[in-house]
Motif scaffolding. Sequence first.
Motif, PDB file in Angstrom:
ATOM      1  N   VAL A 404     -28.944  -6.569  -9.619  1.00  0.00           N
ATOM      2  CA  VAL A 404     -28.021  -7.653  -9.294  1.00  0.00           C
ATOM      3  C   VAL A 404     -28.831  -8.938  -9.235  1.00  0.00           C
ATOM      4  CG1 VAL A 404     -26.397  -6.219  -7.998  1.00  0.00           C
ATOM      5  CG2 VAL A 404     -28.313  -7.294  -6.796  1.00  0.00           C
ATOM      6  N   ILE A 405     -28.138 -10.062  -9.275  1.00  0.00           N
ATOM      7  CA  ILE A 405     -28.809 -11.351  -9.125  1.00  0.00           C
ATOM      8  C   ILE A 405     -29.204 -11.513  -7.667  1.00  0.00           C
ATOM      9  CG2 ILE A 405     -28.501 -13.849  -9.238  1.00  0.00           C
ATOM     10  CD1 ILE A 405     -26.506 -13.415 -11.477  1.00  0.00           C
ATOM     11  N   LEU A 406     -30.493 -11.814  -7.417  1.00  0.00           N
ATOM     12  CA  LEU A 406     -30.968 -12.173  -6.078  1.00  0.00           C
ATOM     13  C   LEU A 406     -31.533 -13.575  -6.178  1.00  0.00           C
ATOM     14  CD1 LEU A 406     -32.640  -8.836  -4.951  1.00  0.00           C
ATOM     15  CD2 LEU A 406     -30.443  -9.766  -4.236  1.00  0.00           C
ATOM     16  N   LEU A 407     -30.991 -14.465  -5.349  1.00  0.00           N
ATOM     17  CA  LEU A 407     -31.291 -15.877  -5.493  1.00  0.00           C
ATOM     18  C   LEU A 407     -31.351 -16.525  -4.116  1.00  0.00           C
ATOM     19  CD1 LEU A 407     -31.390 -18.364  -7.520  1.00  0.00           C
ATOM     20  CD2 LEU A 407     -28.936 -18.564  -7.118  1.00  0.00           C
ATOM     21  N   SER A 408     -32.422 -17.305  -3.893  1.00  0.00           N
ATOM     22  CA  SER A 408     -32.544 -18.046  -2.634  1.00  0.00           C
ATOM     23  C   SER A 408     -32.673 -19.522  -2.958  1.00  0.00           C
ATOM     24  CB  SER A 408     -33.757 -17.573  -1.838  1.00  0.00           C
ATOM     25  OG  SER A 408     -33.844 -18.278  -0.608  1.00  0.00           O
ATOM     26  N   LEU A 409     -31.896 -20.338  -2.250  1.00  0.00           N
ATOM     27  CA  LEU A 409     -31.909 -21.786  -2.447  1.00  0.00           C
ATOM     28  C   LEU A 409     -32.285 -22.460  -1.146  1.00  0.00           C
ATOM     29  CD1 LEU A 409     -28.519 -22.282  -4.376  1.00  0.00           C
ATOM     30  CD2 LEU A 409     -30.768 -21.752  -5.340  1.00  0.00           C
ATOM     31  N   ASP A 410     -32.943 -23.638  -1.270  1.00  0.00           N
ATOM     32  CA  ASP A 410     -33.190 -24.429  -0.064  1.00  0.00           C
ATOM     33  C   ASP A 410     -31.956 -25.271   0.224  1.00  0.00           C
ATOM     34  OD1 ASP A 410     -33.224 -26.580  -1.803  1.00  0.00           O
ATOM     35  OD2 ASP A 410     -35.412 -26.802  -1.795  1.00  0.00           O
ATOM     36  N   LEU A 411     -32.051 -26.112   1.252  1.00  0.00           N
ATOM     37  CA  LEU A 411     -30.881 -26.886   1.651  1.00  0.00           C
ATOM     38  C   LEU A 411     -30.480 -27.916   0.617  1.00  0.00           C
ATOM     39  CD1 LEU A 411     -31.525 -27.407   5.470  1.00  0.00           C
ATOM     40  CD2 LEU A 411     -30.056 -25.726   4.339  1.00  0.00           C
ATOM     41  N   ASP A 412     -31.385 -28.262  -0.302  1.00  0.00           N
ATOM     42  CA  ASP A 412     -31.059 -29.202  -1.382  1.00  0.00           C
ATOM     43  C   ASP A 412     -30.534 -28.491  -2.620  1.00  0.00           C
ATOM     44  OD1 ASP A 412     -31.838 -31.429   0.093  1.00  0.00           O
ATOM     45  OD2 ASP A 412     -33.940 -31.167  -0.454  1.00  0.00           O
ATOM     46  N   GLY A 413     -30.380 -27.169  -2.535  1.00  0.00           N
ATOM     47  CA  GLY A 413     -29.849 -26.426  -3.656  1.00  0.00           C
ATOM     48  C   GLY A 413     -30.870 -26.071  -4.714  1.00  0.00           C
ATOM     49  N   ARG A 414     -32.177 -26.227  -4.412  1.00  0.00           N
ATOM     50  CA  ARG A 414     -33.215 -25.889  -5.381  1.00  0.00           C
ATOM     51  C   ARG A 414     -33.586 -24.412  -5.251  1.00  0.00           C
ATOM     52  NH1 ARG A 414     -35.090 -30.965  -3.546  1.00  0.00           N
ATOM     53  NH2 ARG A 414     -36.406 -29.889  -2.043  1.00  0.00           N
ATOM     54  N   VAL A 415     -33.931 -23.821  -6.388  1.00  0.00           N
ATOM     55  CA  VAL A 415     -34.267 -22.402  -6.431  1.00  0.00           C
ATOM     56  C   VAL A 415     -35.650 -22.189  -5.821  1.00  0.00           C
ATOM     57  CG1 VAL A 415     -34.627 -20.398  -7.913  1.00  0.00           C
ATOM     58  CG2 VAL A 415     -32.865 -22.091  -8.505  1.00  0.00           C
ATOM     59  N   VAL A 416     -35.730 -21.350  -4.804  1.00  0.00           N
ATOM     60  CA  VAL A 416     -37.024 -21.022  -4.206  1.00  0.00           C
ATOM     61  C   VAL A 416     -37.364 -19.549  -4.421  1.00  0.00           C
ATOM     62  CG1 VAL A 416     -36.879 -22.849  -2.478  1.00  0.00           C
ATOM     63  CG2 VAL A 416     -35.933 -20.596  -1.942  1.00  0.00           C
ATOM     64  N   LEU A 417     -36.406 -18.742  -4.817  1.00  0.00           N
ATOM     65  CA  LEU A 417     -36.662 -17.331  -5.063  1.00  0.00           C
ATOM     66  C   LEU A 417     -35.614 -16.832  -6.059  1.00  0.00           C
ATOM     67  CD1 LEU A 417     -38.247 -14.736  -4.134  1.00  0.00           C
ATOM     68  CD2 LEU A 417     -36.335 -14.303  -2.600  1.00  0.00           C
ATOM     69  N   VAL A 418     -36.073 -16.069  -7.077  1.00  0.00           N
ATOM     70  CA  VAL A 418     -35.166 -15.523  -8.065  1.00  0.00           C
ATOM     71  C   VAL A 418     -35.778 -14.238  -8.607  1.00  0.00           C
ATOM     72  CG1 VAL A 418     -36.164 -16.875  -9.965  1.00  0.00           C
ATOM     73  CG2 VAL A 418     -33.807 -16.037 -10.132  1.00  0.00           C
ATOM     74  N   ASN A 419     -34.944 -13.241  -8.877  1.00  0.00           N
ATOM     75  CA  ASN A 419     -35.499 -11.972  -9.347  1.00  0.00           C
ATOM     76  C   ASN A 419     -35.405 -11.858 -10.877  1.00  0.00           C
ATOM     77  OD1 ASN A 419     -32.740 -11.551  -9.562  1.00  0.00           O
ATOM     78  ND2 ASN A 419     -32.841  -9.401  -8.941  1.00  0.00           N
ATOM     79  N   ARG A 420     -36.005 -10.772 -11.388  1.00  0.00           N
ATOM     80  CA  ARG A 420     -36.074 -10.580 -12.838  1.00  0.00           C
ATOM     81  C   ARG A 420     -34.682 -10.461 -13.459  1.00  0.00           C
ATOM     82  NH1 ARG A 420     -34.995  -6.462 -15.426  1.00  0.00           N
ATOM     83  NH2 ARG A 420     -35.042  -5.163 -13.556  1.00  0.00           N
ATOM     84  N   TYR A 421     -33.785  -9.714 -12.802  1.00  0.00           N
ATOM     85  CA  TYR A 421     -32.436  -9.525 -13.356  1.00  0.00           C
ATOM     86  C   TYR A 421     -31.737 -10.868 -13.554  1.00  0.00           C
ATOM     87  CZ  TYR A 421     -27.617  -7.885 -13.785  1.00  0.00           C
ATOM     88  OH  TYR A 421     -26.345  -7.654 -14.231  1.00  0.00           O
ATOM     89  N   ALA A 422     -31.875 -11.765 -12.570  1.00  0.00           N
ATOM     90  CA  ALA A 422     -31.256 -13.090 -12.685  1.00  0.00           C
ATOM     91  C   ALA A 422     -31.851 -13.863 -13.843  1.00  0.00           C
ATOM     92  CB  ALA A 422     -31.404 -13.860 -11.377  1.00  0.00           C
ATOM     93  N   CYS A 423     -33.187 -13.789 -13.993  1.00  0.00           N
ATOM     94  CA  CYS A 423     -33.835 -14.520 -15.085  1.00  0.00           C
ATOM     95  C   CYS A 423     -33.387 -13.983 -16.439  1.00  0.00           C
ATOM     96  CB  CYS A 423     -35.354 -14.433 -14.949  1.00  0.00           C
ATOM     97  SG  CYS A 423     -35.994 -15.300 -13.489  1.00  0.00           S
ATOM     98  N   ASP A 424     -33.293 -12.669 -16.554  1.00  0.00           N
ATOM     99  CA  ASP A 424     -32.838 -12.086 -17.816  1.00  0.00           C
ATOM    100  C   ASP A 424     -31.398 -12.493 -18.118  1.00  0.00           C
ATOM    101  OD1 ASP A 424     -35.286 -10.918 -18.018  1.00  0.00           O
ATOM    102  OD2 ASP A 424     -34.620  -8.925 -17.329  1.00  0.00           O
ATOM    103  N   LEU A 425     -30.540 -12.493 -17.099  1.00  0.00           N
ATOM    104  CA  LEU A 425     -29.141 -12.847 -17.309  1.00  0.00           C
ATOM    105  C   LEU A 425     -28.997 -14.320 -17.680  1.00  0.00           C
ATOM    106  CD1 LEU A 425     -26.101 -12.008 -17.058  1.00  0.00           C
ATOM    107  CD2 LEU A 425     -26.206 -12.834 -14.707  1.00  0.00           C
TER     108      LEU A 425
END
Length: 1018
Positions: A404-425
């Motif tokens: 599944v997509i795993l995604l972490s954003l900071d308070l400004d909406g910037r990507v701070v964490l993303v997994n391989r599945y999300a990158c592939d998708l």
Amino acid sequence: MTDSIRVLHLEDSARDAEMIRNRLTADGLSCDIVVVDAKDSFERALRGEPFDLIISDYNLPGYDGIAALKQARVFQPDVPVILISGTVVEEQAVRCLHIGATDYLLKERLDRLVPAVRRALTEADARRARQRVDAALMESEARKAAILDSVLDCIVTMDANGTVLEFNAAAARTFGYSKSAAIGRPLADLIIPARFRQRHDAGLARYLATGDGPLIGKLIETIALRADGSEIPVELTITAIRLGPVAIFVGVLRDITARTQAEALRTQLAAIVDGSDDAIFSMTMDDTILTWNTGAERLYGYTADEMIGQSRTLLVPAAKIDELAPVMATAARGEVGEPFETQRRRKDGSFVDISLVISPLTDHAGRVTSISTIARDITGRKQADATLRGERDRAQRYLDAAEVILLSLDLDGRVVLVNRYACDLLCWPADELLGRDFVDTCVPAAGRDALRKEFDRLRHSDHSRMNNPVVTRTGQERLIEWRSTTLRDDAGRAIGTLSSGTDVTERDHAVAALRKAEERMRFALESAKIGIWDLDYTTGELSWSPTMESQYGLQSGTFGKTMSAYIDLIHPDDRASVIATVAEAQTTGGDFTLANRTVLGDGRVQWLNGQGRIVLAEHGEPVRGIGISQDVTERHLLEAQYQQAQKMEAIGRLAGGVAHDFNNLLTVILGFCELLLVDLEADDQRLSDIGEIQKAGTRAAGLTRQLLAFSRKEIIQPTLLDLNVIVADIRVMLGRLIGEDVTITVTLAPTLGRITADPGQVDQIVLNLAVNARDAMPKGGTLTIETANIDLDEQYAGPHLRVKPGRYVVLKMTDSGTGMTPEVQARLFEPFFTTKEPGKGTGLGLATVHGIATRSGGGVTVDSAVGRGTCFMVYFPRADAAAMPVAIAAPVVRKASGIHTVLVVDDADGLRLLTKRMLERQGYTVLFAKNAQEAVRVFDDHPSIDLLLTDVVMPGASGPELVRQLVERRPALKVIYMSGYTDEAIVHHGVLDPGIAFLHKPFTSETLGRKIQDVLKP
């Protein structure tokens, strides 16, 4: 005005255009006139070269002067327009002048044309001259304004009263006032703080009084006031300009906020540098150290006194010497180097890991004069980074294993964490996606606002769930189902979000496709009026669609949802077959077909057809039943009507054929009876016997006529009729016919339309229906006769009468008799069908009514019930009176001249003999033949034949075919057709063709003689 002027003339009259041209040139004007006559050519001319004058006629086909004037104002707004009209309409002229016409003239006053043209051209020249002067003045003012607005310093001009006269763009930007808001206001109120205004007023008064002032011609620093109430430091110079007795003051101000701040900043920076934990020092381009802060002393262990004047290489390990050259080259070019990590040597000989930034220091000319170096001890950070990197690597491996997509954003909406599945998708490498604004990068524009609002809401809650699309780097959209949670620090403050996303694109497409398929199926079923049922055998619940409920006469949602409720709605006669069919399908499974009736609340019977399917479980027990149902009532009725029509048609053909042969026999019987009656003496006892034979033959002829009327084989001669007149004329006869115990009530429509019909046949309809009503009221009653106009639509005309929709006249006859059962009504119009006792009815009365009505293009319906009487309604097409034939009075019978020869052709021997006897008694010479071939031979042998009397239907060549052969030989030959049976050779739809002489069988000697005389008369 000696130069030629270009004139555009809009005029659709060539004569008027030439008259205008002559008027202009005759008065000395040199004109190049372009004449156009319509809107399109006028607009094309306006789009071309400019004209000096436009003249337009006011009234044009589909176009007027106002429209032309508006077009001229659009394409050539500065050209004068003169409108010319043939009529005086004051409001029209005023409106044209108001819109912009130069003048409005009448065609009868063209002596005003040339003066009007000269005045228009003069005014146009004056207007253009004024425009040039105004343009020059505006250009001068614009040049001055442009110069003032291009100056970076604020320039403010005021008069002796301190009122602002000029306020350039720099002043507007600096002080926050627009030029229009500043000009005309006291300068003191705008930019001078309240504490300095008294001194300003005193200095202004002093200069005006003495010509000297404390600020005039001096450069000073002071404080100025801005529109928002803030104050800024400015550098100010004031110049006084005297224009005679008038004094004007020009102030040049410069905002020195940046310079003041820079000076303060330098002081602050010095303190910051000296108090910084980072090692900050500067050096010359040859590496000689110039400054050394306390942070450098702590990091490297050397004091400022020990390092200032020394070479930086004292700090650089031998292995790191080579990295200095490119860094110094970058700084020498005036470029700030990128931060890099390296090692340096302390005073005690140990090595320290540092992060280093080298920047150039320049003079006022931009030349690099020295180098600034900032170094930070990163030993602890590198140890922490190593530890964190290890933890992160382990966490990333866990994340990358998730589908599944795993995604972490900071308070400004910037990507701070993303997994391989999300990158592939998303088709993004992780290192490029990290740090990016996720919404701007990966969400379609249409879905961004919704996602941002959801993330904002998530900050104040802990969990969220929503669907939102994302867009991949290749431009493909995917629908994601998000589950998000808020990340908080130890103090409970939100620091970001962690979301998991599932790609539901295919599922959403499948759901949408299923929904569309269901919608299409529902639309198709509803359009076809097909109901659906679904039976769950585990619960016993039977579900019906609204269409199916409607088929059984139920309101939507009122069905009882059980099999017993369904069975109760089935016609009692059909329940057993339905139950048996369903029971068999429950045992065997598979598909089955149902056909049953239901009785609606108003007593109407609906016919329903359906198909079903029973699904059996593994062990053979039914688990589900599904099926459809369709209302086939209308089809059932149409099939019944069609079968009835076919049956009636077959009977009609048989009846017509019998009537044809029977008429030949009756003609012979009645004709010879007539001859015998003429020959016998008045006291001859045989007269009564022959009279009875003649009476029986006459009755047989009437019966034959009814057969022909039913089978639509009777030849008719329709005329334009008023049904009201026929009913009124026959009213008295009806009283004698049906007896005194029946009350007759007549209601006639006052504006009844006309019909086209044979009067005798209409009489026959009324009489037959009246007799039928009398027989239905053995103890007396009421017969009501009504006429009315009626319009039949498609819903009634086709299913009930099988006629075309349109306007009809209806004859309505209602009795209060015993009424009829539905079974009797179903066979009512069949020939020879009767409910009367044997010998009391032929069964042809209503069949004759049906045949006559149908043949006229109309029809007949019946409404009856046992115990409440019967109502017959006969429909005749309403006629167009202007197109209908008019009845002609019968000619007066004249005696035969006895000097003509008649050729009689008929295949019946007895009829030929009878006709010969009848004609010879009237003095005619008679020749006869039994067929067309024999008739041709006789005709060729006797050129004295004056008239041909021929049967229509004969073996071999027919009567019309014989006529064509003989008329070719002798065009003046007179012809009479005789028949008791319609034939399309001389009639169309039973109506005799115009110009045809016809004798209907059976006929009398008198009828025969009168017809021959009519045809032979000159």
